[in-house]
Write a protein that holds these residues in place. Structure first.
Motif, short mmCIF file in Angstrom:
data_model
loop_
_atom_site.label_atom_id
_atom_site.label_comp_id
_atom_site.label_asym_id
_atom_site.label_seq_id
_atom_site.Cartn_x
_atom_site.Cartn_y
_atom_site.Cartn_z
N ASP A 113 2.88 -13.88 -9.81
CA ASP A 113 1.48 -13.64 -9.45
C ASP A 113 0.63 -14.77 -9.98
N ARG A 114 -0.19 -15.30 -9.13
CA ARG A 114 -1.14 -16.32 -9.56
C ARG A 114 -2.53 -15.81 -9.19
N ARG A 115 -3.31 -15.55 -10.21
CA ARG A 115 -4.66 -15.01 -9.97
C ARG A 115 -5.65 -16.13 -9.76
N ARG A 116 -6.58 -15.86 -8.87
CA ARG A 116 -7.70 -16.79 -8.68
C ARG A 116 -8.74 -16.53 -9.76
N PHE A 117 -9.51 -17.55 -10.06
CA PHE A 117 -10.56 -17.44 -11.05
C PHE A 117 -11.72 -16.68 -10.42
N GLY A 118 -12.02 -15.49 -10.96
CA GLY A 118 -13.05 -14.64 -10.38
C GLY A 118 -14.25 -14.54 -11.29
N TRP A 119 -15.22 -13.73 -10.87
CA TRP A 119 -16.45 -13.61 -11.64
C TRP A 119 -16.20 -12.90 -12.98
N GLN A 120 -15.17 -12.00 -13.04
CA GLN A 120 -14.87 -11.35 -14.33
C GLN A 120 -14.35 -12.38 -15.34
N ASP A 121 -13.54 -13.32 -14.85
CA ASP A 121 -13.03 -14.38 -15.72
C ASP A 121 -14.17 -15.27 -16.20
N ALA A 122 -15.11 -15.57 -15.31
CA ALA A 122 -16.26 -16.41 -15.68
C ALA A 122 -17.10 -15.69 -16.73
N ALA A 123 -17.30 -14.37 -16.58
CA ALA A 123 -18.08 -13.62 -17.57
C ALA A 123 -17.38 -13.61 -18.93
N THR A 124 -16.07 -13.53 -18.94
CA THR A 124 -15.32 -13.55 -20.20
C THR A 124 -15.50 -14.90 -20.90
N VAL A 125 -15.41 -15.99 -20.15
CA VAL A 125 -15.57 -17.33 -20.73
C VAL A 125 -16.99 -17.52 -21.25
N ILE A 126 -17.99 -17.08 -20.49
CA ILE A 126 -19.39 -17.22 -20.93
C ILE A 126 -19.64 -16.40 -22.19
N GLY A 127 -19.08 -15.18 -22.25
CA GLY A 127 -19.23 -14.34 -23.44
C GLY A 127 -18.58 -14.98 -24.66
N ALA A 128 -17.40 -15.55 -24.49
CA ALA A 128 -16.72 -16.21 -25.61
C ALA A 128 -17.51 -17.43 -26.07
N ALA A 129 -18.01 -18.20 -25.12
CA ALA A 129 -18.81 -19.39 -25.49
C ALA A 129 -20.08 -18.98 -26.23
N GLY A 130 -20.72 -17.89 -25.79
CA GLY A 130 -21.93 -17.40 -26.47
C GLY A 130 -21.62 -16.97 -27.89
N THR A 131 -20.48 -16.31 -28.10
CA THR A 131 -20.09 -15.88 -29.44
C THR A 131 -19.86 -17.08 -30.35
N VAL A 132 -19.17 -18.09 -29.86
CA VAL A 132 -18.93 -19.31 -30.65
C VAL A 132 -20.25 -20.00 -30.97
N ALA A 133 -21.16 -20.09 -30.01
CA ALA A 133 -22.46 -20.73 -30.25
C ALA A 133 -23.26 -19.94 -31.28
N PHE A 134 -23.21 -18.62 -31.22
CA PHE A 134 -23.90 -17.78 -32.20
C PHE A 134 -23.34 -18.00 -33.61
N LEU A 135 -21.99 -18.12 -33.72
CA LEU A 135 -21.38 -18.37 -35.04
C LEU A 135 -21.79 -19.72 -35.58
N PHE A 136 -21.81 -20.76 -34.74
CA PHE A 136 -22.26 -22.08 -35.19
C PHE A 136 -23.71 -22.04 -35.68
N GLN A 137 -24.55 -21.28 -34.98
CA GLN A 137 -25.96 -21.18 -35.37
C GLN A 137 -26.08 -20.51 -36.74
N LEU A 138 -25.26 -19.45 -36.95
CA LEU A 138 -25.30 -18.77 -38.23
C LEU A 138 -24.80 -19.67 -39.37
N LEU A 139 -23.75 -20.45 -39.10
CA LEU A 139 -23.20 -21.33 -40.13
C LEU A 139 -24.15 -22.50 -40.42
N ALA A 140 -24.93 -22.92 -39.44
CA ALA A 140 -25.83 -24.06 -39.63
C ALA A 140 -27.03 -23.69 -40.48
N GLN A 141 -27.37 -22.42 -40.58
CA GLN A 141 -28.55 -22.00 -41.36
C GLN A 141 -28.29 -22.00 -42.81
#
Length: 175
Positions: free
Chosen positions: A147-175
């Motif tokens: 099975d080869r899955r196509r990249f769908g909107w659920q996958d995009a939402a997962t990547v955006i959520g993970a990127a937001g979490t990493v950005a939030f952690l960097f912001q907290l560490l920078a303070q």
């Protein structure tokens, strides 16, 4: 004494008679390997052992593994081709297909001592059966459903959520 000499002359002839085939059949290395009538003598209640042939017919044993409905050891007529063997095993095990996946079925025929002798997609094997080599005794057929899955909107939402979490952690560490 005369009997002893006569017996000594017969010993090499007896040894030769035991090694030679009295019916003039070819040597075992020249004959194709089949199992004539041996299947009828085999009594097995083991799951995974299947017999598909007529009584007294020359047979071969082929191992079928992977994503098939009934994997196991198949004792089949020696003229059986790969496509019929796949049908006898129940075919590829394919679950419900969703719209996001691209599914393909790969077939691999492996021969002992030689290795992979045939590999193709099921669609190619069905479309061009003349290139499929004949089955031989102790061959193995491996069936894989990929099975080869196509990249769908659920996958995009997962990547955006993970990127937001990493950005939030960097912001907290920078303070």
């Amino acid at each position: 004494m005369r009997r002893l000499v006569l017996l000594a002359g017969l010993l090499p002839a007896l040894a030769l008679a035991q090694t030679a085939d009295p019916y003039g059949r070819p040597d075992a290395s020249e004959r194709p390997v089949t199992r004539i009538g041996q299947s009828e003598q085999t009594v097995s209640n083991a799951p995974g052992y299947y017999q598909h042939h007529m009584p007294g017919e020359a047979t071969i044993q082929v191992q079928v593994e992977g994503a098939v409905v009934n994997p196991g050891l198949y004792e089949i007529a020696d003229e059986t081709d790969l496509r019929r063997l796949l049908a006898l095993s129940g075919g590829p095990r394919i679950d419900v297909r969703d719209r996001q996946s691209e599914r393909r079925v790969e077939l691999r025929l492996i021969r002992p001592g030689t290795g992979l002798i045939y590999g193709a997609l099921l669609a190619d094997a069905a479309g061009n059966p003349s290139v499929i080599p004949p089955l031989r005794h102790d061959d193995a057929l491996l069936v894989e459903v990929i099975d080869r899955r196509r990249f769908g909107w659920q996958d995009a939402a997962t990547v955006i959520g993970a990127a937001g979490t990493v950005a939030f952690l960097f912001q907290l560490l920078a303070q």
